[in-house]
Write an enzyme that holds these catalytic residues in place. Sequence first.
Site, mmCIF file in Angstrom:
data_model
loop_
_atom_site.group_PDB
_atom_site.id
_atom_site.type_symbol
_atom_site.label_atom_id
_atom_site.label_comp_id
_atom_site.label_asym_id
_atom_site.label_seq_id
_atom_site.Cartn_x
_atom_site.Cartn_y
_atom_site.Cartn_z
ATOM 1 N N TRP A 92 0.800 -1.106 0.030
ATOM 2 C CA TRP A 92 0.196 -0.076 0.102
ATOM 3 C C TRP A 92 0.802 1.232 -0.047
ATOM 4 O O TRP A 92 0.409 2.204 -0.675
ATOM 5 C CB TRP A 92 -0.995 -0.110 1.074
ATOM 6 C CG TRP A 92 -1.885 -1.157 1.097
ATOM 7 C CD1 TRP A 92 -1.899 -2.196 2.009
ATOM 8 C CD2 TRP A 92 -2.909 -1.454 -0.138
ATOM 9 N NE1 TRP A 92 -3.096 -2.979 1.431
ATOM 10 C CE2 TRP A 92 -3.481 -2.568 0.199
ATOM 11 C CE3 TRP A 92 -3.138 -0.808 -1.059
ATOM 12 C CZ2 TRP A 92 -4.509 -3.104 -0.559
ATOM 13 C CZ3 TRP A 92 -4.285 -1.128 -1.971
ATOM 14 C CH2 TRP A 92 -4.884 -2.477 -1.631
ATOM 15 N N ASP A 125 -1.239 6.531 6.322
ATOM 16 C CA ASP A 125 -2.264 5.741 6.178
ATOM 17 C C ASP A 125 -2.376 4.765 7.360
ATOM 18 O O ASP A 125 -1.451 4.063 7.701
ATOM 19 C CB ASP A 125 -2.048 4.827 4.915
ATOM 20 C CG ASP A 125 -3.231 4.003 4.576
ATOM 21 O OD1 ASP A 125 -3.885 3.764 5.485
ATOM 22 O OD2 ASP A 125 -2.816 3.185 3.481
ATOM 23 N N LYS A 128 -12.104 -1.647 7.830
ATOM 24 C CA LYS A 128 -11.237 -2.585 8.462
ATOM 25 C C LYS A 128 -11.690 -2.501 9.974
ATOM 26 O O LYS A 128 -12.186 -3.475 10.589
ATOM 27 C CB LYS A 128 -9.625 -2.513 8.380
ATOM 28 C CG LYS A 128 -9.715 -2.800 6.823
ATOM 29 C CD LYS A 128 -8.214 -2.208 6.617
ATOM 30 C CE LYS A 128 -8.009 -2.165 4.988
ATOM 31 N NZ LYS A 128 -8.266 -3.534 4.315
#
Length: 360
Positions: A101, A171, A195
Amino acid sequence: MGRVYNFSAGPAVLPEEVLKEAAEEMMDYRGCGMSVMEMSHRSKTYQTIIDEAEADLRELIGIPDNYKVLFLQGGASQQFAMIPMNLMKNKVADYIVTGQWAKKAWQEASKYGKANKIASSEDKTFSYIPDCSDLPVSEDADYVYICENNTIYGTKFKTLPDTKGKTLVADVSSCFLSEPVDITKYGVMYGGVQKNIGPAGVVIDIIREDLITEDVLPGTPTMLQYKTHSDAGSLYNTPPAYGIYICGKVFKWLKKMGGLAAVKELNEKKAAILYDYLDESRLFKGTVRREDRSLMNVPFITGSEELDAKFVKEAKEAGLESLKGHRSVGGMRASIYNAMPVAGVEKLVEFMKKFEAENV
Ligand SMILES: Cc1ncc(COP(=O)(O)O)c(C=O)c1O
């Protein structure tokens, strides 16, 4: 069929209490005669929902007044572009690449300016967090970027990098609200909510006010400017209204649990049950350097692809779902987000012990 223990990395398990409450309110939200899904985002009722969600989030994290909270769309991946578009005033930014990511964010930023990779752990399949105490931070960097918890690899920054005074952008998709944080150390903290917080479709950005300006890269679309959403209180256009409503319920659930310190304690307890077993198992092995282990995502392997597949299959039959690891690590991954009960982790370890006894 009853509910399973869902170890998916995201979309992921949500608190049963929240799901039940949402079900109760589905047909008639508190006497409105309609579902929140059917409600105008310009209504007074919806304004109260989004205002309360923001207020509860501010209370949970302890967000000071000089930070804005934005509820956006486009997934965490859209932030990979929005961040450089809005923050790259000098067209220079430094990226710490600790997983796929972070790598994607770095590659995206390269489209807009000079994105320097100042540290990486790719040499060992991202199984550790590099030393970030004395990085070659660029003089003219607009920000330093990290992915704080690496969902795929199961690593987590236990200390934030020394950015040498530069703005930190993080992030936090897979560790959002899993422990207390000092938001003042960040310029931007953002994450997809699917999540740890709510249904897919909402991204939350917490941004220091001075970073929200009209001085963005030329051509930046209106919808991709933080200022657009900040000026409109996240209601510039139709927001992901139902998703924000569920997030709000999760914030209230976290407050009821005692806030983020209590949540952290519970997360540490759950993770210890799993890691302690992995450390003594003769079959299963954790894949991450011990000091960098995530509390949220726990990858592990047997060393045999065949046994890994057998484990995932038999676990599913026992009501333990979505334990297959990401293809780049192989093996298994148990995501044990806030809403995973202790009993779920205990049942997993019990099942692993049984599988070990049968297969070693
Ligand atoms: C840490 C992290 N960042 C970004 C993403 C991408 O999120 P999205 O699918 O919302 O774009 C994920 C997704 O799974 C993730 O785990």
